[in-house]
Design a protein around this motif. Structure first.
Motif, short mmCIF file in Angstrom:
data_model
loop_
_atom_site.label_atom_id
_atom_site.label_comp_id
_atom_site.label_asym_id
_atom_site.label_seq_id
_atom_site.Cartn_x
_atom_site.Cartn_y
_atom_site.Cartn_z
N VAL A 1 0.83 -1.20 0.00
CA VAL A 1 0.00 0.00 0.00
C VAL A 1 0.87 1.26 0.00
O VAL A 1 0.62 2.21 -0.74
N VAL A 2 1.91 1.24 0.82
CA VAL A 2 2.78 2.41 0.94
C VAL A 2 3.54 2.67 -0.37
O VAL A 2 3.60 3.81 -0.86
N VAL A 3 4.08 1.62 -0.96
CA VAL A 3 4.82 1.78 -2.21
C VAL A 3 3.87 2.23 -3.33
O VAL A 3 4.17 3.15 -4.09
N ASP A 4 2.70 1.60 -3.39
CA ASP A 4 1.75 1.93 -4.46
C ASP A 4 1.19 3.34 -4.32
O ASP A 4 1.05 4.05 -5.31
N ASP A 5 0.86 3.75 -3.10
CA ASP A 5 0.34 5.11 -2.92
C ASP A 5 1.37 6.13 -3.40
O ASP A 5 1.02 7.13 -4.02
N ALA A 6 2.64 5.86 -3.13
CA ALA A 6 3.69 6.79 -3.57
C ALA A 6 3.80 6.77 -5.10
O ALA A 6 3.85 7.83 -5.75
N LEU A 7 3.80 5.57 -5.70
CA LEU A 7 3.90 5.47 -7.16
C LEU A 7 2.72 6.16 -7.85
O LEU A 7 2.87 6.76 -8.91
N ASP A 8 1.55 6.06 -7.24
CA ASP A 8 0.35 6.62 -7.84
C ASP A 8 0.17 8.10 -7.50
O ASP A 8 -0.82 8.71 -7.91
N GLU B 1 -4.27 11.78 -0.70
CA GLU B 1 -5.37 11.71 0.27
C GLU B 1 -5.90 10.29 0.33
O GLU B 1 -6.28 9.72 -0.69
N VAL B 2 -5.92 9.72 1.53
CA VAL B 2 -6.46 8.37 1.72
C VAL B 2 -7.70 8.47 2.59
O VAL B 2 -7.60 8.77 3.78
N LEU B 3 -8.88 8.31 1.97
CA LEU B 3 -10.12 8.25 2.75
C LEU B 3 -10.58 6.80 2.73
O LEU B 3 -10.76 6.21 1.66
N ARG B 4 -10.75 6.21 3.90
CA ARG B 4 -11.12 4.79 3.98
C ARG B 4 -11.87 4.55 5.27
O ARG B 4 -11.98 5.42 6.14
N GLY B 5 -12.40 3.33 5.42
CA GLY B 5 -13.16 2.96 6.61
C GLY B 5 -12.26 2.95 7.84
O GLY B 5 -11.06 2.68 7.75
N ASP B 6 -12.85 3.24 9.00
CA ASP B 6 -12.02 3.37 10.20
C ASP B 6 -11.55 2.02 10.75
O ASP B 6 -10.83 1.97 11.74
N ASP B 7 -11.93 0.92 10.09
CA ASP B 7 -11.34 -0.39 10.46
C ASP B 7 -9.85 -0.40 10.10
O ASP B 7 -9.09 -1.22 10.61
N SER C 1 -3.85 0.51 10.92
CA SER C 1 -2.77 0.32 9.95
C SER C 1 -1.97 1.60 9.74
O SER C 1 -0.84 1.56 9.24
N THR C 2 -2.56 2.73 10.08
CA THR C 2 -1.99 4.01 9.70
C THR C 2 -0.58 4.23 10.25
O THR C 2 0.32 4.63 9.51
N LEU D 1 2.82 4.84 8.21
CA LEU D 1 3.65 6.03 8.43
C LEU D 1 5.11 5.65 8.67
O LEU D 1 6.03 6.28 8.13
N LEU D 2 5.34 4.63 9.48
CA LEU D 2 6.71 4.20 9.77
C LEU D 2 7.41 3.73 8.50
O LEU D 2 8.59 4.01 8.29
N LEU D 3 6.68 3.02 7.64
CA LEU D 3 7.27 2.57 6.38
C LEU D 3 7.55 3.74 5.45
O LEU D 3 8.57 3.78 4.77
N GLN D 4 6.63 4.71 5.42
CA GLN D 4 6.87 5.89 4.58
C GLN D 4 8.12 6.62 5.03
O GLN D 4 8.93 7.05 4.21
N GLU D 5 8.30 6.73 6.33
CA GLU D 5 9.50 7.37 6.87
C GLU D 5 10.75 6.60 6.47
O GLU D 5 11.73 7.17 5.98
N ALA D 6 10.71 5.28 6.65
CA ALA D 6 11.88 4.44 6.37
C ALA D 6 12.25 4.47 4.89
O ALA D 6 13.43 4.32 4.54
N LEU D 7 11.25 4.66 4.02
CA LEU D 7 11.51 4.63 2.58
C LEU D 7 11.55 6.04 1.96
O LEU D 7 11.58 6.18 0.74
#
Ligand SMILES: [Zn+2]
Length: 327
Positions: free
Chosen positions: A204-211, A215-221, A225-226, A230-236
């Motif tokens: 999800v993190v890699v794809d969101d960046a590639l795309d 803005e990510v609007l999704r169900g609160d379930d 994951s957020t 975030l930690l992966l986005q920071e690391a990458l």
């Protein structure tokens, strides 16, 4: 795609959102609501919509489901910009991100089975590990090859949380400030399966960046994951989008709709001849909008306001269902 629609896409200057159905089951009313809200939120500010099929969980993807997802979205009256992105086509990009994490000592091989993790958690000396991964394989192997050679098992990869990681704070544009203690709640989490395929959070993190998703609007379930994302986005070194988590749709007994409630699937409603505009109208009302009569999603773009969405789950029970059928 016609030239005209290419131009329309290029001229959209607002946020970039995404619809990311997973073709592992039928989409139901709950998905429709999250997708419509995500679409309205972006279109209301002249933004672009990316459609991405999250089909990585190959064992659970069912034949025909991907086409079904697209048909459901078209039936609802939603559109998107550019070609449909298929997550499983991104293996090379996912692998590159995984290789970088391993190289930088941010991910390590894990050969634990689910049963072994359960046993490690319940061992007398384990302390209060709760449901987190106890870190069994941290520092155990120097490489994937070594892990495999020593254990005869195909290793998964886990993200190694920084040792001094405290609560991870983040801002949600709908629900406000949050803080997640990933170290004590989750522990080192999976970034690749033992098949080598990227795990959900990494993909999800890699794809969101590639795309270019902003803005990510999704169900609160998916709120839990957020912090991991975030930690992966920071690391990458990837940017973080604006997070918006909206309440789910529940039935009359306050139970969230599951994929198994096939009677409330969009495919079933379509087959029953339900007017999709009636569903759109119900979703709009559940989100604090006041459409006068049956409306297409595009008609309601100007009426959308994030702040008007009630903070409690939307109830869809027999009454709502009867109203839908009567429209
Ligand atoms: Zn392990």
């Amino acid at each position: 795609m016609s030239e005209e629609s290419v131009d329309a896409t290029a001229s959209r200057t607002g946020p970039v959102g995404r619809l990311a159905p997973s073709p592992t089951g039928l989409l139901h009313i709950g998905h429709a609501r999250s997708f419509l809200l995500a679409w309205w939120s972006v279109r209301a500010r002249d933004g672009r919509i990316v459609l991405r099929l999250e089909d990585l969980d190959a064992g659970r993807v069912k034949p025909g489901m991907a086409d079904g997802c697209l048909r459901d979205l078209e039936w609802l009256g939603l559109d998107w910009d550019g070609p449909v992105i298929v997550q499983s086509n991104r293996a090379a990009e996912h692998e590159a991100a995984l290789a970088r994490l391993v190289e930088e000592g941010r991910a390590y091989p894990c050969v634990c089975t689910r049963k072994e993790i359960e046993e490690a958690r319940s061992a007398p000396h384990a302390g209060d590990v709760g449901s987190r991964y106890p870190g069994t394989c941290r520092g155990r192997f120097s490489s994937l090859e070594e892990a495999e050679a020593k254990t005869g098992r195909s290793p998964a990869l886990r993200f190694q949380l920084p040792n001094d990681l405290g609560p991870v704070p983040f801002e949600d544009a709908f629900t406000g400030r949050h803080s997640a203690d990933v170290a004590s709640d989750v522990g080192d989490f999976p970034v690749a399966r033992k098949t080598g395929e990227a795990a959900y959070q990494l993909a999800v993190v890699v794809d969101d960046a590639l795309d270019g998703v902003t803005e990510v609007l999704r169900g609160d379930d998916l709120l839990p994951s957020t912090a991991q994302q975030l930690l992966l986005q920071e690391a990458l070194d990837l940017p973080s989008p604006t997070w918006i988590h909206v309440p789910l749709v529940v039935d009359e007994g306050s139970r969230r709709l599951a994929k198994r409630s096939d009677a409330l699937s969009l495919a079933a409603l379509r087959e029953q001849g339900i007017d999709p505009r009636a569903l759109t109208t119900w979703i709009a009302r559940s989100a604090g909008m006041a459409p006068e009569g049956p409306a297409e999603p595009a008609d309601l773009v100007p009426s959308f306001a994030l702040a008007a969405i009630p903070p409690s789950p939307a109830v869809f029970g027999p009454t709502q269902r009867a109203a839908l059928a009567a429209t």
